[in-house]
Design a protein around this motif. Sequence first.
Motif, mmCIF file in Angstrom:
data_model
loop_
_atom_site.group_PDB
_atom_site.id
_atom_site.type_symbol
_atom_site.label_atom_id
_atom_site.label_comp_id
_atom_site.label_asym_id
_atom_site.label_seq_id
_atom_site.Cartn_x
_atom_site.Cartn_y
_atom_site.Cartn_z
ATOM 1 N N SER A 76 -7.891 -0.234 -2.755
ATOM 2 C CA SER A 76 -9.149 0.000 -3.459
ATOM 3 C C SER A 76 -8.895 -0.225 -4.942
ATOM 4 O O SER A 76 -7.741 -0.279 -5.381
ATOM 5 C CB SER A 76 -9.660 1.424 -3.232
ATOM 6 N N VAL A 77 -9.957 -0.351 -5.708
ATOM 7 C CA VAL A 77 -9.817 -0.519 -7.154
ATOM 8 C C VAL A 77 -9.099 0.695 -7.747
ATOM 9 O O VAL A 77 -8.199 0.554 -8.575
ATOM 10 C CB VAL A 77 -11.198 -0.732 -7.815
ATOM 11 N N ALA A 78 -9.482 1.875 -7.313
ATOM 12 C CA ALA A 78 -8.862 3.098 -7.836
ATOM 13 C C ALA A 78 -7.365 3.133 -7.513
ATOM 14 O O ALA A 78 -6.546 3.477 -8.369
ATOM 15 C CB ALA A 78 -9.553 4.330 -7.268
ATOM 16 N N ALA A 79 -7.001 2.776 -6.282
ATOM 17 C CA ALA A 79 -5.580 2.777 -5.902
ATOM 18 C C ALA A 79 -4.810 1.727 -6.690
ATOM 19 O O ALA A 79 -3.673 1.959 -7.093
ATOM 20 C CB ALA A 79 -5.437 2.511 -4.401
ATOM 21 N N TRP A 80 -5.429 0.563 -6.922
ATOM 22 C CA TRP A 80 -4.764 -0.495 -7.698
ATOM 23 C C TRP A 80 -4.512 -0.011 -9.123
ATOM 24 O O TRP A 80 -3.417 -0.186 -9.661
ATOM 25 C CB TRP A 80 -5.598 -1.769 -7.709
ATOM 26 N N ARG A 81 -5.506 0.596 -9.741
ATOM 27 C CA ARG A 81 -5.354 1.060 -11.124
ATOM 28 C C ARG A 81 -4.323 2.188 -11.217
ATOM 29 O O ARG A 81 -3.553 2.253 -12.175
ATOM 30 C CB ARG A 81 -6.704 1.483 -11.689
ATOM 31 N N GLU A 82 -4.290 3.045 -10.229
ATOM 32 C CA GLU A 82 -3.297 4.125 -10.205
ATOM 33 C C GLU A 82 -1.888 3.544 -10.095
ATOM 34 O O GLU A 82 -0.976 3.956 -10.820
ATOM 35 C CB GLU A 82 -3.590 5.043 -9.018
ATOM 36 N N ALA A 83 -1.710 2.572 -9.213
ATOM 37 C CA ALA A 83 -0.396 1.935 -9.060
ATOM 38 C C ALA A 83 -0.020 1.168 -10.323
ATOM 39 O O ALA A 83 1.132 1.211 -10.760
ATOM 40 C CB ALA A 83 -0.410 0.999 -7.857
ATOM 41 N N HIS A 84 -0.975 0.475 -10.913
ATOM 42 C CA HIS A 84 -0.729 -0.280 -12.145
ATOM 43 C C HIS A 84 -0.237 0.654 -13.252
ATOM 44 O O HIS A 84 0.728 0.347 -13.949
ATOM 45 C CB HIS A 84 -2.013 -0.995 -12.575
ATOM 46 N N ALA A 85 -0.889 1.797 -13.385
ATOM 47 C CA ALA A 85 -0.494 2.770 -14.413
ATOM 48 C C ALA A 85 0.919 3.292 -14.159
ATOM 49 O O ALA A 85 1.703 3.449 -15.102
ATOM 50 C CB ALA A 85 -1.492 3.916 -14.456
ATOM 51 N N ALA A 86 1.255 3.517 -12.900
ATOM 52 C CA ALA A 86 2.597 4.023 -12.581
ATOM 53 C C ALA A 86 3.670 2.954 -12.788
ATOM 54 O O ALA A 86 4.725 3.225 -13.361
ATOM 55 C CB ALA A 86 2.635 4.516 -11.132
ATOM 56 N N VAL A 87 3.397 1.731 -12.350
ATOM 57 C CA VAL A 87 4.380 0.653 -12.431
ATOM 58 C C VAL A 87 4.641 0.224 -13.872
ATOM 59 O O VAL A 87 5.773 -0.078 -14.246
ATOM 60 C CB VAL A 87 3.908 -0.556 -11.579
ATOM 61 N N TRP A 88 3.598 0.180 -14.699
ATOM 62 C CA TRP A 88 3.736 -0.328 -16.064
ATOM 63 C C TRP A 88 3.736 0.766 -17.133
ATOM 64 O O TRP A 88 3.574 0.473 -18.316
ATOM 65 C CB TRP A 88 2.640 -1.347 -16.366
ATOM 66 N N ALA A 89 3.981 1.998 -16.772
ATOM 67 C CA ALA A 89 3.984 3.102 -17.747
ATOM 68 C C ALA A 89 4.994 2.867 -18.874
ATOM 69 O O ALA A 89 4.790 3.313 -20.003
ATOM 70 C CB ALA A 89 4.282 4.421 -17.043
ATOM 71 N N HIS A 90 6.059 2.133 -18.604
ATOM 72 C CA HIS A 90 7.118 1.868 -19.596
ATOM 73 C C HIS A 90 6.784 0.712 -20.535
ATOM 74 O O HIS A 90 7.504 0.475 -21.498
ATOM 75 C CB HIS A 90 8.429 1.554 -18.870
ATOM 76 N N ASN A 91 5.693 -0.035 -20.276
ATOM 77 C CA ASN A 91 5.380 -1.233 -21.049
ATOM 78 C C ASN A 91 3.922 -1.199 -21.507
ATOM 79 O O ASN A 91 3.019 -1.555 -20.742
ATOM 80 C CB ASN A 91 5.638 -2.477 -20.184
#
Length: 141
Positions: A76-91
């Motif tokens: 879902s869009v929400a799940a994608w954005r949540e994963a994006h935030a977790a994966v790219w938190a360092h950048n």
Amino acid sequence: MSEFISSAEAFRIARERASVAAAFEANTLHMAVFDAREAGMSVRETAVALSVPKSTVARHWREGHHCVQPVPAWGSVAAWREAHAAVWAHNPHELSDDWVPYAWGVEADRTVVTRKSRGRAVLSRDGSSIAFEVPDESADQ
């Protein structure tokens, strides 16, 4: 019955996150191998740094390689954005790009997942001009 409802909801959420995670893993692996190649690393160095087999790196290493990307069918869009935030938190640069490359919709009794385009480049035949057309995503909202 309430135990089943709770565990069924937990399963649905886990399936959604796993689906998005598989797509993210494939995308970021390809990105990491490309970046390693651009940085002058060897296939062996890249494989060790990413903890993946050399054959996996070699497959992604080839010029023009395009692997079949897993489609986050349960996402879902929400799940994608949540994963994006977790994966790219360092950048912060990557984190600021919150574009979602998929659209999830429902048609009749099925879910339809569509890969969205960021646009297309249009080059003149003589190479004198380049235009970039960005698609209108207002219909996707």
